[in-house]
Scaffold this active site. Sequence first.
Site, PDB file in Angstrom:
ATOM      1  N   ASP A 179      10.437  -8.468   6.658  1.00 53.21           N
ATOM      2  CA  ASP A 179      10.830  -7.379   5.754  1.00 53.21           C
ATOM      3  C   ASP A 179      11.518  -6.255   6.536  1.00 53.21           C
ATOM      4  OD1 ASP A 179      11.208  -5.980   3.437  1.00 53.21           O
ATOM      5  OD2 ASP A 179       9.126  -5.311   3.222  1.00 53.21           O
TER       6      ASP A 179
ATOM      7  N   GLY B 106       0.807  -1.208   0.000  1.00 55.07           N
ATOM      8  CA  GLY B 106       0.000   0.000   0.000  1.00 55.07           C
ATOM      9  C   GLY B 106       0.840   1.257   0.000  1.00 55.07           C
TER      10      GLY B 106
END
Length: 452
Positions: A286, A170
């Site tokens: 991540d 996003g």
Amino acid sequence: MMSLVEKPLPNCISVLIRVLLTTIIIILVLASSSQFAISSSFATSPPNMATRMGREAEALLEWKASLDNQSQFRLSSWVGNITCHWVGIACNNFSSISHINLPDSALKVGIFYAFLKCLRLRNKLNNPREAQNDNMFAIWSYDGKMVYERIIEATEEFDSKHCVGVGGCGSVYKAELQPGQVVAVKKLHSIQDNGIANAKAFENEIRTLLEIKHRNLVKLYGFCSHPRHSFLVYEFLEGGSLKELLSNKEEAINFEWAKRVNIVKGVADALSYMHHDCSLPIVHRDISSKNILLDSEYVAHISDFGTARLLKPDSSNWTSFAGTFGYTAPELAYRMEVNEKCDVYSFGVLALEVIMGKHPGDLILFLSSSLTATSTTHNILLKNTLDQRLKPPKNQVALKVVSIAKLAFACLATNPKSRPTMQEVSHELSIVRAPMPEVFDMLTLGLLFNRV
């Protein structure tokens, strides 16, 4: 002739009538004052806990009514307005819904995407950094539509000029909902782009952030799932990302060694908490400089949990690839089993990046290609690999920088089992060591490798 009122009545009936009249008068007075109090409350503050619980229950029951008979039967405990007593519903200390655990995955997804449109997922901590948002988010579970519309207005329908970052799942926008109240809004990429993956990332991020509470993790205020836009609302961190800071020459010069040491320590503490102090270990998958956000005091906050995984002891935890190239552990190239050591490797890359001022990809490749060879590679001086935009560290700070370098190299071990845990790393970074002799200028990378 005596009037009706003047006729004598038995004492007991007379007393009873007086009591009834008094009671009626008291009720009328209380009702009048209560009506005024309620009206004033709605004008100046959000509804009380009972009202909030009632609205949560009403929304859940509305969703339940839309299900087929078999699904409704599974939710047979959902009766009345006390949601905390329903099977599959967990509440926090404020009697607000904090977790939904249903026996059927389809029901669980339905909860997230068909019903929970703008419910606030967790109450804020008593924290000064959240105090500025009290007025705004006090109405989160009372009038989600109003909050949604205010966010749309503040971002001008998510206009690109308000965008402050773009990630795999996003885009992040800065939204000033009212003077002095700024939030970060992470808008999920369009469902049409990659529907299943984006929906899963959205649910992952919500569920993960419900499980955790740490000063070095970004705070989630709430979320909205809407046919047009799905987004999460976070605290806004003024310092931006670590990646942006290191790439800005002027700002990097002011990013002194003590601040860099604290950044590395903060990330290590947060990962240690996620791996070792949660009910189930959480692997971020991540960890990279773009996902480390800083506040005005240079305190690090790990963000973007769209790829995070809860490690279940009875599961193999195999998964598809996730992460940022240049930070992912090498074993993920041939096996997709996720564990804490994947984050440990990424942390090693990040730690070197902080003290070098740039991504250490070339150094990692250079060193790994000569680890087993007799070479002058390990004679490289540590001071020559550090960020040359700053003067070399001194005294206690120099000790910390050396410790970070040693731990980073240990985290980059090719064999995952040889890497330390984040708990061990966090502990090592907390140790206050004796002053270093004047040998910092002579330290080589080879010495640091040999001491790992």
